[in-house]
Design a protein around this motif. Structure first.
Motif, PDB file in Angstrom:
ATOM      1  N   THR A 507       0.828  -1.211   0.000  1.00 25.53           N
ATOM      2  CA  THR A 507       0.000   0.000   0.000  1.00 25.53           C
ATOM      3  C   THR A 507       0.855   1.252   0.000  1.00 25.53           C
ATOM      4  OG1 THR A 507      -1.791  -1.151   1.148  1.00 25.53           O
ATOM      5  CG2 THR A 507      -1.788   1.258   1.261  1.00 25.53           C
ATOM      6  N   ALA A 510       2.318   1.609  -3.434  1.00 22.95           N
ATOM      7  CA  ALA A 510       1.303   2.030  -4.405  1.00 22.95           C
ATOM      8  C   ALA A 510       0.945   3.498  -4.210  1.00 22.95           C
ATOM      9  CB  ALA A 510       0.052   1.156  -4.262  1.00 22.95           C
ATOM     10  N   ASP A 511       0.845   3.909  -2.949  1.00 23.48           N
ATOM     11  CA  ASP A 511       0.521   5.310  -2.669  1.00 23.48           C
ATOM     12  C   ASP A 511       1.643   6.236  -3.131  1.00 23.48           C
ATOM     13  OD1 ASP A 511      -1.191   7.348  -1.196  1.00 23.48           O
ATOM     14  OD2 ASP A 511       0.714   7.597  -0.158  1.00 23.48           O
ATOM     15  N   ASP A 513       3.841   5.539  -5.500  1.00 31.17           N
ATOM     16  CA  ASP A 513       3.856   5.534  -6.958  1.00 31.17           C
ATOM     17  C   ASP A 513       2.783   6.459  -7.522  1.00 31.17           C
ATOM     18  OD1 ASP A 513       5.968   3.816  -7.155  1.00 31.17           O
ATOM     19  OD2 ASP A 513       4.741   2.009  -7.315  1.00 31.17           O
ATOM     20  N   TYR A 514       1.638   6.532  -6.818  1.00 33.98           N
ATOM     21  CA  TYR A 514       0.565   7.413  -7.264  1.00 33.98           C
ATOM     22  C   TYR A 514       0.929   8.880  -7.037  1.00 33.98           C
ATOM     23  CZ  TYR A 514      -3.934   9.853  -7.270  1.00 33.98           C
ATOM     24  OH  TYR A 514      -4.939  10.743  -7.509  1.00 33.98           O
ATOM     25  N   ARG A 515       1.441   9.183  -5.846  1.00 38.55           N
ATOM     26  CA  ARG A 515       1.764  10.576  -5.527  1.00 38.55           C
ATOM     27  C   ARG A 515       3.076  11.028  -6.153  1.00 38.55           C
ATOM     28  NH1 ARG A 515       2.699  11.773  -0.361  1.00 38.55           N
ATOM     29  NH2 ARG A 515       2.915   9.649   0.421  1.00 38.55           N
ATOM     30  N   LYS A 582       0.561   6.585 -17.400  1.00 36.05           N
ATOM     31  CA  LYS A 582      -0.219   5.515 -17.996  1.00 36.05           C
ATOM     32  C   LYS A 582      -0.696   5.921 -19.396  1.00 36.05           C
ATOM     33  CE  LYS A 582      -1.870   3.842 -13.529  1.00 36.05           C
ATOM     34  NZ  LYS A 582      -3.043   3.608 -12.663  1.00 36.05           N
ATOM     35  N   LYS A 791      -5.776  -2.192   7.098  1.00 38.08           N
ATOM     36  CA  LYS A 791      -6.774  -1.315   6.492  1.00 38.08           C
ATOM     37  C   LYS A 791      -7.369  -0.374   7.526  1.00 38.08           C
ATOM     38  CE  LYS A 791     -10.625  -1.222   3.272  1.00 38.08           C
ATOM     39  NZ  LYS A 791     -11.567  -2.013   2.447  1.00 38.08           N
ATOM     40  N   THR A 798      -5.116   6.773   2.351  1.00 35.18           N
ATOM     41  CA  THR A 798      -4.783   6.700   0.929  1.00 35.18           C
ATOM     42  C   THR A 798      -5.904   6.002   0.171  1.00 35.18           C
ATOM     43  OG1 THR A 798      -3.237   5.774  -0.691  1.00 35.18           O
ATOM     44  CG2 THR A 798      -3.520   4.550   1.351  1.00 35.18           C
ATOM     45  N   SER A 799      -6.046   6.351  -1.092  1.00 36.82           N
ATOM     46  CA  SER A 799      -7.007   5.679  -1.958  1.00 36.82           C
ATOM     47  C   SER A 799      -6.372   4.508  -2.696  1.00 36.82           C
ATOM     48  CB  SER A 799      -7.564   6.674  -2.981  1.00 36.82           C
ATOM     49  OG  SER A 799      -6.504   7.198  -3.790  1.00 36.82           O
ATOM     50  N   GLN A 800      -5.106   4.233  -2.378  1.00 34.44           N
ATOM     51  CA  GLN A 800      -4.359   3.199  -3.104  1.00 34.44           C
ATOM     52  C   GLN A 800      -4.146   1.935  -2.264  1.00 34.44           C
ATOM     53  OE1 GLN A 800      -3.565   3.903  -6.393  1.00 34.44           O
ATOM     54  NE2 GLN A 800      -4.823   5.703  -5.908  1.00 34.44           N
ATOM     55  N   THR A 802      -3.741  -1.573  -1.165  1.00 33.39           N
ATOM     56  CA  THR A 802      -3.397  -2.733  -1.989  1.00 33.39           C
ATOM     57  C   THR A 802      -3.246  -3.961  -1.110  1.00 33.39           C
ATOM     58  OG1 THR A 802      -2.221  -1.302  -3.548  1.00 33.39           O
ATOM     59  CG2 THR A 802      -1.760  -3.668  -3.660  1.00 33.39           C
TER      60      THR A 802
END
Length: 843
Positions: A507, A510-511, A513-515, A582, A791, A798-800, A802
């Motif tokens: 998580t 992933a967070d 990588d998103y930010r 992406k 969780k 975060t919305s990510q 995983t």
């Protein structure tokens, strides 16, 4: 009966080793948790409060914005309060975050001011001199070693705006702790280093400490109009300590939950062990009944033994827990506040361990009090308390209410876990975990007992040894169920922690990588060209799937977006477009003859344009019109507008822009599943080659987060290793009791020609069967438990989120736990093979 109990303990102390081990491990875990909480809190408070120890009064902006105050605000408050005659010394306190470049390493550092007046210095020097000018610093021996500098050596400090200060190490201080602010180093400088910056606080030393309260009150009254306040130094230290204690509470609660569950495992082991002891001493207890001992005397005897063992084991465990807990904190470099533990909590944990041991022994007392005096005349080695095979109907019928209540608790626990995970409430999830554990304790042994005939049928296909193991387990289903529960607890905790760690790490990655679409970036703040050495060695970063040089140019003019206006145009390689954005977020080429550029959505909102609108910039004196496409990539590592090489070539006057581009950045993309801390180390070493370079992207933040996560995992795994040890001790006790109760049966089998190898294989099959069932149940419960806990803790941040299962850890855990079960069966198997064929004829 206490004297009788003590005499029996002295006569045969080895009988109580299993109980003693369980008590010692339980007490060590409880005390170790208390020591961890106290020592970590004291250490954090020591770090935060260390600069305040020599201070009598602190003038603090409180809620006021420091940047809005004049650089002389603190001295002005002193003047207005008319307390100058009471002041012995004062020192403005500054702090700044910089990037430090040494000979061997580069990293982030906090630079703190150190007073010129000795009475306000809170540390001493091991060697060298105090800084006397803006170009001198003092560092710790640890920092000097990592940066590769000594007294007289130089360090380059670079501010966030690109300003560089080359400073000389004038002294080595005696500070032993590490900074706990997410930075790599702590550096101490003369106030002159900070130039005309506004101090964050003013430290005041008074001539007479008895004036502290009156001076603080006068200072506060004088500074009210500016929103500034004054606080006594001791009060600020108290507030800091309270804040640190609150910050460590959540971790302590999580550790306490693990410890309580481990204590439940220990109680199961202790109960099983006392069953073994009572079976071994059937004839002795019957003899006491024969000579007039009442049931109350037998009860007192068993409980006295439990009390003596509990007190001895608790004392030993407390010493191990205190020493081990403090040693662990020392190894991690977090014991600089000294040993600390709440005495009331320590006393409470010791009493809890003793009470749990006596309570577990109490659960088996009825077996001892039911031994009839006639058993003293019987040659049997044990009294069979209406074993499970003879009383299956009573066992099952009497267990129905307990199974139902346990199932209700388990369902309620799962529901609370779901609510905690869905609502991101960790306390609710912790309560759910405890309720689920209670439900398993109540229901699982009985459920296993009801399913044991199916297990016996499966084992029967394994030949004579399998049939004997099936018969033994079927005859002692309740005890087997308790053993499986103890093993399941240990495995569930390990699997929960493993799934929490892998899911949490996934998580976080992933967070990040998103930010931070760019995993790491090496760049120059002033957009100057990176050194040739950096550009040449960038491809040698082995933990990145690629390095991409980025050409940049300053934007001469763009629509004003206030603070969000981008100042840089990034030109990235065409192949980088598919790596960092992406496919559905990147439109390569042109739309109606206008190149598409990535623009930050916040900037688009500020200037009032939307997706697909055109944006005109001036670059190198050339007007450039692009079509805006929103992307977070433009903030990596600083706000920019991004186009590709191909799009640049399509611009009408690209030939005028090309010569002005400079390779001022390199972007790195981390390999999937790579250790980001290792990647950060490689990039930091690369950055040493160019003092103009700065490291950005998500690598720094991820390094800090994952380092904290790894430290917590090491602590938790150490605690869970103790839990598994307790569980395997219970398994060994179960097998030992099985051998004792079946002495006549085994001797008869030997008389009929059964080989020792068959007997040994039977014991091993029992051990593996109990372990496999316990492991299966533990994984079934623990894996989702860990995911739900993570969780509940970070799902709302975060919305990510995983989910990722720890397949590697499971692949290692299963063979290790099976091998441990094999070892646990070794001694009982050896004892079983030593039973002679004639031994059964003595009854």
């Amino acid at each position: 009966m206490i004297r009788v109990a003590w005499a029996q303990i002295k006569h045969s102390p080895s009988r109580l080793l299993a109980v003693l081990l369980a008590v010692v491990l339980s007490a060590a875990m409880l005390v170790g948790t208390v020591v961890f909480q106290g020592t970590s809190t004291a250490s954090m408070a020591a770090v935060m409060a260390a600069p305040l120890k020599p201070v009598d009064v602190i003038i603090d902006p409180d809620d006021a914005d420091v940047k809005s105050l004049k650089p002389s605000w603190a001295e002005d408050v002193l003047t207005k309060a008319r307390v100058s005659g009471k002041v012995k010394a004062m020192a403005p306190y500054y702090a700044a975050t910089v990037t430090a470049y040494g000979m061997d390493a580069r990293g982030t550092a906090n630079v703190y001011s150190v007073s010129r007046d000795p009475s306000l210095r809170w540390f001493g020097l091991e060697s060298g001199d105090w800084p006397r000018s803006a170009d001198q610093i003092v560092i710790s021996q640890d920092t000097a070693g990592k940066l590769g500098v000594r007294i007289g050596g130089t360090v380059t400090l670079k501010s966030s705006d690109g300003t560089k200060h080359v400073v000389t190490v004038s002294g080595i201080n005696d500070v032993r702790f590490k900074p706990m602010t997410g930075t790599d180093y702590a550096i101490y400088a003369d106030p002159a280093y900070f130039g005309d910056a506004t101090p964050g606080e003013l430290f005041v030393k008074l001539n007479d400490p008895s004036d502290i309260d009156s001076v603080a009150q006068r200072l506060t009254m004088a500074a009210q109009s500016d929103g500034v306040t004054a606080v006594a130094g001791v009060e600020m230290i108290r507030q800091t300590s309270a804040m640190m204690a609150g910050g460590s509470t959540q971790l302590t609660v999580i550790m306490a939950v693990f410890t309580i569950i481990a204590l439940l495992c220990a109680m199961m082991v202790i109960s099983s062990t006392y069953r073994t002891l009572i079976a071994q001493r059937t004839r002795n207890i019957a003899m006491l009944r024969l000579v007039g001992a009442r049931r109350a005397n037998i009860r007192s005897l068993v409980l006295s033994e439990a009390l003596i063992t509990a007190m001895a084991g608790t004392l030993v465990g407390a010493l191990i827990g205190m020493g081990g807990g403090y040693a662990a904190m020392t190894v991690m470099g977090q014991a600089f506040g000294g040993f600390a533990a709440n005495p009331l909590l320590l006393a409470g944990t010791l009493l809890l361990t003793v009470a749990a041991t006596v309570l577990a022994a109490w659960a088996t007392v009825r077996h001892a009090t039911r031994i009839p005096p006639i058993q003293a005349l019987d040659g049997a080695a044990q009294y069979e308390d209406g074993n499970d095979a003879k009383a299956n109907d009573r066992t099952h019928n009497g267990s129905v209410p307990r199974i139902v209540f346990g199932a209700v608790c388990a369902i309620a626990g799962v529901a609370l876990l779901w609510v905690g995970a869905a609502g991101f409430h960790m306390p609710i999830a912790l309560v759910g975990g405890l309720v689920l554990a209670l439900g398993l304790v109540l229901a699982l042994p009985r459920l296993v007992a009801m399913l044991m005939p199916v297990v016996a049928t499966v084992l029967s296909v394994c030949g004579l040894a399998g049939k004997l193991a099936a018969a033994s387990l079927s005859a002692n289903v309740r005890r087997a169920g308790g053993t499986i529960t103890a093993v399941a607890f240990g495995i569930s905790l390990i699997s929960a922690l493993s799934s929490a760690a892998t899911t949490g790490t996934a998580t976080i990655n992933a967070d990040l990588d998103y930010r931070y679409p760019v995993s790491a970036a090496l760049y120059t703040p002033d957009n100057s060209t990176l050194s040739d050495k950096v550009l040449q060695h960038a491809r040698e970063i082995t933990d990145a799937q690629g390095s991409y040089p980025i050409r940049t140019i300053a934007i001469d003019h763009a629509p004003d977006g206030v603070k969000t206006t981008p100042r840089i145009l990034d030109v990235i390689p065409d192949k980088a477009a598919v790596v960092f954005a992406k496919d559905d977020q990147w439109h390569a080429g042109e739309e109606n003859g206008v190149p598409v550029a990535l623009v930050h959505p916040r900037y688009m909102s500020t200037i009032g344009i939307k997706e697909g609108d055109t944006l005109t910039l001036t670059v190198a004196g050339v007007p450039v019109t692009v079509r805006a496409h929103a992307s977070q990539l433009t903030e990596s590592p600083k706000l920019a507008i991004i186009i590709t090489d191909g799009q640049l070539a399509a611009l009408p006057r690209a030939d005028a822009i090309e010569p002005a581009l400079k390779t001022s950045m390199i972007w790195f993309k981390a390999k999937p599943g790579i250790d980001r801390a290792k990647l950060a180390g490689q990039i930091n070493r690369l950055a040493v080659a160019d003092p103009n370079a700065t490291v950005g992207g998500g690598i720094a933040e991820s390094n800090d987060i994952l380092n904290v996560l790894n430290m917590l995992l090491m602590l938790s795994y150490a605690m869970l290793a103790i839990t598994v040890t307790i569980s395997l001790t219970g398994l060994a006790n179960q097998l030992a009791l099985s051998v004792i109760e079946r002495t006549n049966e085994i001797s008869m089998l030997r008389a009929l020609g059964t080989r020792r190898g068959v007997i040994r294989t039977e014991i091993v099959i029992e051990a593996l069967t109990l372990t496999i069932i316990g492991t299966f149940v533990g994984l079934l419960v623990g894996l989702p438990l860990g995911i739900a806990g993570v969780k509940a803790q970070i799902g709302g941040m975060t919305s990510q989120f995983t989910t990722q299962l720890p397949w590697t850890q499971i692949g290692v855990l299963i063979p290790v736990i099976l091998f441990a079960a094999f070892l646990a069966a070794a001694i009982p198997a050896r004892n079983a093979t030593r039973i002679q064929a004639a031994q059964g004829l003595t009854s």
